[in-house]
Write a protein that holds these residues in place. Structure first.
Motif, PDB file in Angstrom:
ATOM      1  N   SER A   1       7.803  61.471 -48.645  1.00  0.00           N
ATOM      2  CA  SER A   1       7.676  61.601 -50.380  1.00  0.00           C
ATOM      3  C   SER A   1       8.988  60.617 -50.512  1.00  0.00           C
ATOM      4  O   SER A   1       9.496  60.591 -52.311  1.00  0.00           O
ATOM      5  CB  SER A   1       8.514  62.706 -50.180  1.00  0.00           C
ATOM      6  OG  SER A   1       9.675  63.328 -49.864  1.00  0.00           O
ATOM      7  N   GLY A   2       8.570  59.787 -50.116  1.00  0.00           N
ATOM      8  CA  GLY A   2       9.568  58.437 -50.331  1.00  0.00           C
ATOM      9  C   GLY A   2       9.165  56.672 -50.301  1.00  0.00           C
ATOM     10  O   GLY A   2       7.988  56.787 -50.465  1.00  0.00           O
ATOM     11  N   ALA A   3      10.287  56.085 -51.267  1.00  0.00           N
ATOM     12  CA  ALA A   3       9.746  54.329 -51.752  1.00  0.00           C
ATOM     13  C   ALA A   3      11.029  53.947 -51.089  1.00  0.00           C
ATOM     14  O   ALA A   3      11.388  54.152 -50.839  1.00  0.00           O
ATOM     15  CB  ALA A   3       9.440  54.678 -52.330  1.00  0.00           C
ATOM     16  N   PHE A   4      10.364  52.575 -50.504  1.00  0.00           N
ATOM     17  CA  PHE A   4      11.191  51.398 -49.718  1.00  0.00           C
ATOM     18  C   PHE A   4      11.105  50.705 -51.694  1.00  0.00           C
ATOM     19  O   PHE A   4      10.204  50.414 -52.158  1.00  0.00           O
ATOM     20  CB  PHE A   4      10.472  50.805 -49.618  1.00  0.00           C
ATOM     21  CG  PHE A   4      11.105  51.105 -47.559  1.00  0.00           C
ATOM     22  CD1 PHE A   4      12.310  50.734 -47.342  1.00  0.00           C
ATOM     23  CD2 PHE A   4       9.234  51.090 -46.466  1.00  0.00           C
ATOM     24  CE1 PHE A   4      11.990  51.071 -45.748  1.00  0.00           C
ATOM     25  CE2 PHE A   4       9.944  51.450 -45.961  1.00  0.00           C
ATOM     26  CZ  PHE A   4      11.122  51.644 -45.434  1.00  0.00           C
ATOM     27  N   LYS A   5      12.433  50.275 -51.420  1.00  0.00           N
ATOM     28  CA  LYS A   5      12.623  49.231 -52.429  1.00  0.00           C
ATOM     29  C   LYS A   5      13.835  47.365 -51.740  1.00  0.00           C
ATOM     30  O   LYS A   5      14.547  48.091 -51.382  1.00  0.00           O
ATOM     31  CB  LYS A   5      13.819  49.815 -53.917  1.00  0.00           C
ATOM     32  CG  LYS A   5      13.237  51.046 -54.344  1.00  0.00           C
ATOM     33  CD  LYS A   5      14.473  51.323 -55.082  1.00  0.00           C
ATOM     34  CE  LYS A   5      13.720  52.213 -56.077  1.00  0.00           C
ATOM     35  NZ  LYS A   5      15.294  53.089 -57.048  1.00  0.00           N
ATOM     36  N   LEU A   6      13.256  46.891 -52.497  1.00  0.00           N
ATOM     37  CA  LEU A   6      13.487  45.475 -51.151  1.00  0.00           C
ATOM     38  C   LEU A   6      14.487  44.548 -52.940  1.00  0.00           C
ATOM     39  O   LEU A   6      13.353  44.962 -54.540  1.00  0.00           O
ATOM     40  CB  LEU A   6      12.286  44.268 -51.349  1.00  0.00           C
ATOM     41  CG  LEU A   6      13.268  43.969 -51.024  1.00  0.00           C
ATOM     42  CD1 LEU A   6      13.441  43.331 -49.601  1.00  0.00           C
ATOM     43  CD2 LEU A   6      11.078  42.258 -50.444  1.00  0.00           C
ATOM     44  N   GLY A   7      15.616  43.958 -53.067  1.00  0.00           N
ATOM     45  CA  GLY A   7      15.841  43.719 -54.437  1.00  0.00           C
ATOM     46  C   GLY A   7      17.148  42.356 -53.913  1.00  0.00           C
ATOM     47  O   GLY A   7      17.092  42.416 -52.694  1.00  0.00           O
ATOM     48  N   ALA A   8      17.140  41.537 -55.175  1.00  0.00           N
ATOM     49  CA  ALA A   8      18.234  41.112 -54.924  1.00  0.00           C
ATOM     50  C   ALA A   8      19.068  40.773 -56.242  1.00  0.00           C
ATOM     51  O   ALA A   8      18.976  41.088 -57.517  1.00  0.00           O
ATOM     52  CB  ALA A   8      17.151  39.708 -54.850  1.00  0.00           C
ATOM     53  N   HIS A   9      20.353  40.237 -55.856  1.00  0.00           N
ATOM     54  CA  HIS A   9      21.653  40.621 -56.956  1.00  0.00           C
ATOM     55  C   HIS A   9      22.218  39.415 -57.094  1.00  0.00           C
ATOM     56  O   HIS A   9      22.632  38.338 -55.767  1.00  0.00           O
ATOM     57  CB  HIS A   9      22.225  41.486 -57.265  1.00  0.00           C
ATOM     58  CG  HIS A   9      22.950  41.462 -55.903  1.00  0.00           C
ATOM     59  ND1 HIS A   9      22.608  42.108 -54.447  1.00  0.00           N
ATOM     60  CD2 HIS A   9      24.357  40.959 -55.183  1.00  0.00           C
ATOM     61  CE1 HIS A   9      23.848  42.016 -53.653  1.00  0.00           C
ATOM     62  NE2 HIS A   9      25.464  41.208 -54.357  1.00  0.00           N
ATOM     63  N   VAL A  10      22.522  38.696 -57.919  1.00  0.00           N
ATOM     64  CA  VAL A  10      23.701  37.599 -58.240  1.00  0.00           C
ATOM     65  C   VAL A  10      24.493  38.209 -58.731  1.00  0.00           C
ATOM     66  O   VAL A  10      24.463  38.588 -60.312  1.00  0.00           O
ATOM     67  CB  VAL A  10      23.174  36.128 -58.527  1.00  0.00           C
ATOM     68  CG1 VAL A  10      22.454  37.024 -60.152  1.00  0.00           C
ATOM     69  CG2 VAL A  10      24.015  35.434 -58.847  1.00  0.00           C
TER      70      VAL A  10
END
Length: 159
Positions: free
Chosen positions: A21-30
């Motif tokens: 029931s889940g999901a992966f999240k890929l991200g970036a920040h500055v």
């Protein structure tokens, strides 16, 4: 350090066991450093990987990791301060597109060698557009002798 790694492994194993029931999240920040470190460090950069699942209507929870670094200003010599966060994450949807979130956990110190890491907290406010989310966050990592803190702009993509 062994306890932190074993705890992280247990959290990830639990997350993958509930993968249906889940999901992966890929991200970036500055971000811009604030507080104790603003005179020494110029910018905070990072990449994030999270796994979340729906625990109630409008509430997702899960685990997150990645890498975040604080780069030194050109006036200073030495290594950038690098951390690997291992944290719980939650996101509450306020409206169709607006959300509040928080990451709480431990940031493992990677560099320089005397960096032992510390408690990580990161409240977020964001806007969700389908599988893409934009957010503003305040990240704090409490270490011996101070806090690595920054105001960040981030983006994440559900995979």
């Amino acid at each position: 350090m062994k306890k932190v790694i074993l705890t992280a492994a247990a959290i990830f194993a639990f997350g993958f066991a509930n993968a249906q029931s889940g999901a992966f999240k890929l991200g970036a920040h500055v971000g811009l450093p604030t507080g104790d470190i603003k005179d020494v460090y110029s910018v905070n950069l990072g990449a994030d990987l999270a796994y979340t699942w729906s625990v109630a209507e409008g509430l997702d929870a899960g685990i997150t990791t990645g890498y975040t670094t604080h780069l030194l200003k050109s006036d200073f010599e030495g290594d950038a301060a690098g951390f690997i966060p291992v944290a719980a994450t939650a996101q509450f949807t306020l409206t169709n597109n607006i959300f509040l979130g928080v990451d709480l956990g431990y940031a493992i110190g990677v560099s320089p060698s005397e960096n032992d890491g510390g408690f990580l907290y990161q409240p977020k406010f964001g806007y969700q557009m389908g599988d893409t989310g934009l957010y503003v966050a305040y990240k704090g990592i409490s270490v011996d002798g101070g806090t690595f803190s920054s105001v960040n702009l981030g983006v994440n993509f559900k995979l």
